[in-house]
Design an enzyme around this catalytic site. Structure first.
Site, PDB file in Angstrom:
ATOM      1  N   ARG A   1       0.813  -1.219   0.000  1.00 13.18           N
ATOM      2  CA  ARG A   1       0.000   0.000   0.000  1.00 13.18           C
ATOM      3  C   ARG A   1       0.846   1.269   0.000  1.00 13.18           C
ATOM      4  NH1 ARG A   1      -5.067  -0.996   4.217  1.00 13.18           N
ATOM      5  NH2 ARG A   1      -6.401  -2.149   2.755  1.00 13.18           N
TER       6      ARG A   1
ATOM      7  N   SER B   1      17.875   2.550   1.225  1.00 16.20           N
ATOM      8  CA  SER B   1      17.756   3.991   0.996  1.00 16.20           C
ATOM      9  C   SER B   1      19.139   4.573   0.768  1.00 16.20           C
ATOM     10  CB  SER B   1      17.108   4.666   2.208  1.00 16.20           C
ATOM     11  OG  SER B   1      17.250   6.072   2.148  1.00 16.20           O
ATOM     12  N   SER B   2      19.207   5.650   0.003  1.00 14.00           N
ATOM     13  CA  SER B   2      20.494   6.306  -0.228  1.00 14.00           C
ATOM     14  C   SER B   2      21.056   6.951   1.037  1.00 14.00           C
ATOM     15  CB  SER B   2      20.361   7.361  -1.331  1.00 14.00           C
ATOM     16  OG  SER B   2      19.412   8.350  -0.963  1.00 14.00           O
ATOM     17  N   CYS B   3      20.228   7.063   2.097  1.00 12.10           N
ATOM     18  CA  CYS B   3      20.732   7.663   3.336  1.00 12.10           C
ATOM     19  C   CYS B   3      21.689   6.737   4.077  1.00 12.10           C
ATOM     20  CB  CYS B   3      19.584   8.080   4.249  1.00 12.10           C
ATOM     21  SG  CYS B   3      18.722   6.701   5.026  1.00 12.10           S
TER      22      CYS B   3
ATOM     23  N   TYR C   1      17.294   5.677  10.956  1.00  9.51           N
ATOM     24  CA  TYR C   1      16.719   4.966   9.805  1.00  9.51           C
ATOM     25  C   TYR C   1      17.837   4.348   8.976  1.00  9.51           C
ATOM     26  CZ  TYR C   1      14.001   4.345   5.479  1.00  9.51           C
ATOM     27  OH  TYR C   1      13.394   3.829   4.364  1.00  9.51           O
TER      28      TYR C   1
ATOM     29  N   LYS D   1      18.558   0.366   7.863  1.00 11.22           N
ATOM     30  CA  LYS D   1      18.669  -0.065   6.467  1.00 11.22           C
ATOM     31  C   LYS D   1      20.028  -0.718   6.184  1.00 11.22           C
ATOM     32  CE  LYS D   1      14.640   0.910   4.860  1.00 11.22           C
ATOM     33  NZ  LYS D   1      13.776  -0.174   4.355  1.00 11.22           N
TER      34      LYS D   1
ATOM     35  N   THR E   1      17.247   6.533  -4.446  1.00  8.83           N
ATOM     36  CA  THR E   1      17.370   7.928  -4.037  1.00  8.83           C
ATOM     37  C   THR E   1      16.008   8.422  -3.562  1.00  8.83           C
ATOM     38  OG1 THR E   1      18.219  10.091  -4.750  1.00  8.83           O
ATOM     39  CG2 THR E   1      16.878   8.852  -6.350  1.00  8.83           C
ATOM     40  N   ASN E   2      15.837   9.730  -3.369  1.00  6.46           N
ATOM     41  CA  ASN E   2      14.580  10.292  -2.873  1.00  6.46           C
ATOM     42  C   ASN E   2      13.434   9.967  -3.827  1.00  6.46           C
ATOM     43  OD1 ASN E   2      15.724  12.104  -0.599  1.00  6.46           O
ATOM     44  ND2 ASN E   2      16.931  12.668  -2.383  1.00  6.46           N
ATOM     45  N   LEU E   3      12.387   9.343  -3.284  1.00  2.00           N
ATOM     46  CA  LEU E   3      11.248   8.935  -4.096  1.00  2.00           C
ATOM     47  C   LEU E   3      10.111   9.947  -4.025  1.00  2.00           C
ATOM     48  CD1 LEU E   3      10.982   5.145  -3.212  1.00  2.00           C
ATOM     49  CD2 LEU E   3      12.045   6.162  -5.232  1.00  2.00           C
TER      50      LEU E   3
ATOM     51  N   HIS F   1       8.194  13.474   3.214  1.00  2.31           N
ATOM     52  CA  HIS F   1       9.454  13.806   2.575  1.00  2.31           C
ATOM     53  C   HIS F   1       9.322  15.131   1.830  1.00  2.31           C
ATOM     54  CE1 HIS F   1      10.113   9.337   2.948  1.00  2.31           C
ATOM     55  NE2 HIS F   1      11.232   9.815   3.419  1.00  2.31           N
TER      56      HIS F   1
ATOM     57  N   ARG G   1       2.304  22.047   0.505  1.00  2.00           N
ATOM     58  CA  ARG G   1       2.444  23.427   0.984  1.00  2.00           C
ATOM     59  C   ARG G   1       2.077  24.432  -0.101  1.00  2.00           C
ATOM     60  NH1 ARG G   1       7.828  24.068   4.156  1.00  2.00           N
ATOM     61  NH2 ARG G   1       6.779  22.333   5.199  1.00  2.00           N
TER      62      ARG G   1
ATOM     63  N   ARG H   1      19.667  17.636  -4.294  1.00  2.67           N
ATOM     64  CA  ARG H   1      19.002  16.357  -4.124  1.00  2.67           C
ATOM     65  C   ARG H   1      18.622  15.769  -5.481  1.00  2.67           C
ATOM     66  NH1 ARG H   1      20.890  16.908   0.008  1.00  2.67           N
ATOM     67  NH2 ARG H   1      20.027  16.751   2.123  1.00  2.67           N
TER      68      ARG H   1
ATOM     69  N   ASP I   1      19.241  21.663   7.070  1.00  2.00           N
ATOM     70  CA  ASP I   1      19.303  21.373   5.642  1.00  2.00           C
ATOM     71  C   ASP I   1      19.482  19.885   5.354  1.00  2.00           C
ATOM     72  OD1 ASP I   1      18.934  23.739   4.223  1.00  2.00           O
ATOM     73  OD2 ASP I   1      21.019  24.357   4.467  1.00  2.00           O
TER      74      ASP I   1
END
Length: 325
Positions: free
Chosen positions: A22, A117-119, A146, A150, A174-176, A189, A197, A219, A284
Site C-alpha cells: 500500500r 535507501s540512499s541515506c 533509519y 537499512k 534515491t529520494n522517491l 518527505h 504546501r 538532491r 538542511d
C-alpha cells in the site's frame, strides 16, 4: 540456482509477496509486476499481518510459501520525523526487516529483494556516491537511525547469501516521489511536503510560502514508477556472486538539483505565484547526495520519467487523493 530458458531469474508463475504493497514504493512495484505479466502477487494489509510480530510473520510464510519476496515495507518519514522519533525508526524497521528476511530464508523463498535507501551512505561522501562508499564515514545525524536499520538489512541479505546461498539482493533508491506518497504536514518527505504546501498556499491565495533550510542542498529524485520498473528488472536479471564485496545497487537518475530549484519547479507546477521564503534556522541535511547509478546501468536499466512530468503526475495524484479537480 537454476533459471528458465529465457534467462530470467523470476518466472510469471512465481508467487511474489510484496510486503508494504500500500505504500508508494510497494504499490509502484505491484503495478510494474502486473505490467510485466506477473499475475500471482501476494499482499497483506497491516491488519492482516503485523510485520513487527515475528510469530505472525513466520506463520504467514509457512502458510503461503512465496517463491519471491519484495520487502518494500518500512517506517519512513522526513527530517523532522527521523529526528523526533529515533527509537521508533530504528526498532520498527529492524523488526520488520529481520522478521521478513529470516522467514523468507527459512521457509524456502527462492529470491528476495530488500529496498534500502540512499541515506545509508556517509554524510561526507565523494560525489556521485558509489556503492562501495558504504560504511566509510559518519552518517547524516538527521536520519542516522533509519540509515542504521537499512544498513543492517543490506548486511543481513549479504550475510545470508555468503553463508547460506540465499538469493537476496538489495536496492538503494534515491529520494522517491509520486502516487501513493505521504503528504502529512510534518512527517512527509521534501517533495510531498512542497506539493502540499504550495497547493494549500495557492488555495488560500497566501502571499508567501516559507520552506525549511537555505534551499542550497542538492538532491536527486526518482519517480516511484521508475523504481517499480527497476525492481522488476533487477529481480529478473541481477544476482551477484557471493564473493563480490559490493552486493547492493544504487537506483536513481544520476541527476540532481537544489532544493530551491525544486521548490520553484513545484510552485510552477501547482500554479502558485507568491514569494518563496527560506527559514535558515531549520536543518538542511547533507549538502549533496547524488548517486552513481552506473552499476545498475550495466545491468541494463535506466530511469525514464523526467522530473517535470513526474511532479505533474505526483500533483495529479495528490489532488485525486483529496478529491479535487
Amino acid at each position: 540456482m537454476t533459471t528458465p530458458d529465457d534467462g530470467l531469474l523470476i518466472r510469471p508463475s512465481d508467487r511474489i509477496f510484496v510486503a508494504g504493497h500500500r505504500g508508494m514504493a510497494g504499490s509502484a512495484i505491484c503495478r510494474a509486476l502486473q505490467r510485466k505479466g506477473y499475475a500471482h502477487i501476494l499482499t497483506a494489509t497491516r491488519q492482516e499481518l503485523d510485520l513487527e510480530d515475528a510469530v505472525a510473520v513466520r506463520a504467514w510464510f509457512e502458510a503461503n510459501r512465496p517463491e519471491v519476496v519484495v520487502l518494500a515495507a518500512a517506517k519512513v518519514g522526513g527530517i523532522y520525523a527521523n529526528d523526533t522519533y529515533p527509537a521508533d525508526f530504528l526498532l520498527q524497521n529492524l523488526k520488520i526487516q529481520n522478521n521478513v528476511i529470516e522467514s523468507a530464508w527459512r521457509c524456502g523463498t527462492r529470491r528476495l529483494l530488500f529496498l534500502g535507501s540512499s541515506c545509508i551512505y556517509p554524510r561526507a561522501c565523494p560525489q556521485p556516491i558509489k556503492e562501495e562508499y558504504l560504511l566509510t564515514g559518519p552518517l547524516e545525524p538527521t536520519n542516522e537511525w533509519y540509515a542504521i536499520a537499512k544498513i543492517a538489512g543490506v548486511k543481513l541479505c549479504q550475510a545470508l547469501r555468503q553463508q547460506y546461498g540465499f538469493d537476496a539482493i538489495s536496492l538503494m533508491p534515491t529520494n522517491l516521489y509520486g502516487p501513493g506518497d505521504n503528504y502529512h504536514p510534518t512527517h512527509s518527505h521534501v517533495m510531498a511536503a512542497l506539493i502540499r504546501r504550495f497547493h494549500e498556499a495557492r488555495e488560500a491565495v497566501a502571499p508567501s510560502v516559507t520552506c525549511w533550510g537555505t534551499g542550497t542542498p542538492l538532491r536527486e529524485f526518482l519517480h516511484a514508477d521508475d523504481l517499480g520498473e527497476a525492481c522488476v528488472h533487477t529481480l529478473e536479471h541481477y544476482s551477484p556472486d557471493p564473493a563480490e564485496p559490493v552486493q547492493h545497487l544504487n537506483v536513481g537518475t544520476g541527476v540532481d538539483l537544489t532544493i530551491k530549484e525544486l521548490a520553484e519547479l513545484v510552485a510552477r507546477t501547482v500554479g502558485y505565484t507568491g514569494e518563496i521564503l527560506w527559514d535558515a534556522s531549520k536543518p538542511d541535511g547533507t549538502s549533496k547526495k547524488q548517486l552513481d547509478v552506473s552499476r545498475l546501468s550495466d545491468v541494463g536499466w535506466t530511469a525514464k520519467i523526467k522530473l517535470d512530468q513526474g511532479i505533474l503526475d505526483a500533483y495529479r495524484a495528490f489532488r485525486d487523493l483529496n478529491h479535487e479537480t
